[in-house]
Design a protein around this motif. Structure first.
Motif, short mmCIF file in Angstrom:
data_model
loop_
_atom_site.label_atom_id
_atom_site.label_comp_id
_atom_site.label_asym_id
_atom_site.label_seq_id
_atom_site.Cartn_x
_atom_site.Cartn_y
_atom_site.Cartn_z
N ALA A 178 26.89 32.63 4.31
CA ALA A 178 25.37 32.95 4.90
C ALA A 178 25.26 33.78 4.67
CB ALA A 178 26.48 33.23 6.88
N GLN A 179 25.31 34.87 3.60
CA GLN A 179 24.59 35.61 2.54
C GLN A 179 24.79 35.55 2.02
OE1 GLN A 179 27.12 39.49 3.97
NE2 GLN A 179 27.32 38.83 5.95
N ASP A 180 23.93 36.07 0.81
CA ASP A 180 23.27 35.03 -0.75
C ASP A 180 24.63 35.80 -1.33
OD1 ASP A 180 22.19 34.26 -0.74
OD2 ASP A 180 20.45 34.94 -0.91
N ALA A 181 25.11 36.27 -2.45
CA ALA A 181 25.97 36.55 -3.47
C ALA A 181 25.51 38.41 -3.87
CB ALA A 181 26.62 36.28 -4.19
N ARG A 182 26.38 39.70 -3.35
CA ARG A 182 25.91 40.44 -3.79
C ARG A 182 27.07 41.53 -4.41
NH1 ARG A 182 27.47 44.71 0.20
NH2 ARG A 182 29.09 43.95 1.32
N GLN A 183 26.48 42.39 -5.45
CA GLN A 183 26.97 43.51 -6.63
C GLN A 183 27.20 44.11 -5.35
OE1 GLN A 183 25.64 44.20 -10.31
NE2 GLN A 183 26.16 46.81 -9.52
N VAL A 184 29.02 44.71 -5.21
CA VAL A 184 29.61 45.88 -4.57
C VAL A 184 30.39 46.51 -5.96
CG1 VAL A 184 30.12 44.90 -2.77
CG2 VAL A 184 31.38 43.98 -4.29
N SER A 185 30.26 47.91 -5.44
CA SER A 185 31.10 48.14 -5.77
C SER A 185 32.69 48.28 -6.13
CB SER A 185 31.32 50.24 -6.24
OG SER A 185 31.45 50.51 -4.56
N GLY A 186 33.94 48.49 -6.95
CA GLY A 186 35.45 49.21 -6.56
C GLY A 186 35.71 47.92 -7.23
N LEU A 187 35.21 46.56 -7.70
CA LEU A 187 36.02 45.55 -8.45
C LEU A 187 35.74 45.66 -9.97
CD1 LEU A 187 34.06 42.72 -5.93
CD2 LEU A 187 36.20 43.78 -5.59
N ALA A 188 35.78 46.66 -10.37
CA ALA A 188 35.82 46.20 -12.22
C ALA A 188 36.78 45.93 -12.67
CB ALA A 188 35.37 47.38 -12.57
N PRO A 189 37.08 45.75 -13.64
CA PRO A 189 38.85 45.83 -13.56
C PRO A 189 40.00 46.73 -14.15
CG PRO A 189 37.07 44.84 -15.81
CD PRO A 189 36.44 46.27 -14.13
#
Length: 154
Positions: A69-80
């Protein structure tokens, strides 16, 4: 709620390209994963990814096939090396079915945290271009629902 944890596809080495985009094998593996998930018509509302190029490219391939429903988006907190406990806390209040595209060791720590294990005790052996589905029940408890690894993808 269903949570899909996807480790990005295989990428170029840093010496080859400091941005580390997906390599051809990584693109093909993620495309096979996306096609398999699309055939299964998994319920998915949104895709989130880290700020790394390889995660964004993986998310874009998945987004094109799965059409949430929503396009892919960058979020913080998912870095290695981001704090998995913070992500786990955020997910406890999430209502939609969500796919997170990220990296190790973060994904491994996140799965352990959600499943009530110590962060340094892997609950899942992630593979590049693979997907793990976790389900949260009405009591807020998480369990592994299924897992797809590249070698079993058609």
């Amino acid at each position: 709620m269903l949570l899909y944890l996807v480790q990005h596809g295989a990428s170029k080495l840093e010496a080859e390209d400091p941005q580390r985009p997906l390599n051809e094998e990584g693109r093909q593996t993620v495309a096979r994963l996306a096609a398999c998930l699309a055939r299964q018509r998994i319920p998915l509302d949104a895709i989130e990814h880290s700020d790394k190029l390889r995660a964004r490219q993986t998310a874009e391939i998945l987004n094109a096939q799965l059409r949430p429903a929503q396009d892919a988006r960058q979020v913080s907190g998912l870095a290695p090396n981001d704090n998995a406990a913070l992500t786990a806390a955020r997910l406890q209040n999430e209502a939609c079915n969500l796919m997170l595209v990220g990296h190790l060791p973060h994904l491994s720590r996140l799965a352990s945290s959600l499943l009530g294990l110590p962060l340094d005790q892997p609950a899942v052996r992630f593979q590049m271009g693979g997907c793990v589905c976790l389900e949260r029940d009405a009591d807020g408890k998480w369990a592994v629902r299924w897992m797809l690894v590249p070698e079993i993808l058609p």
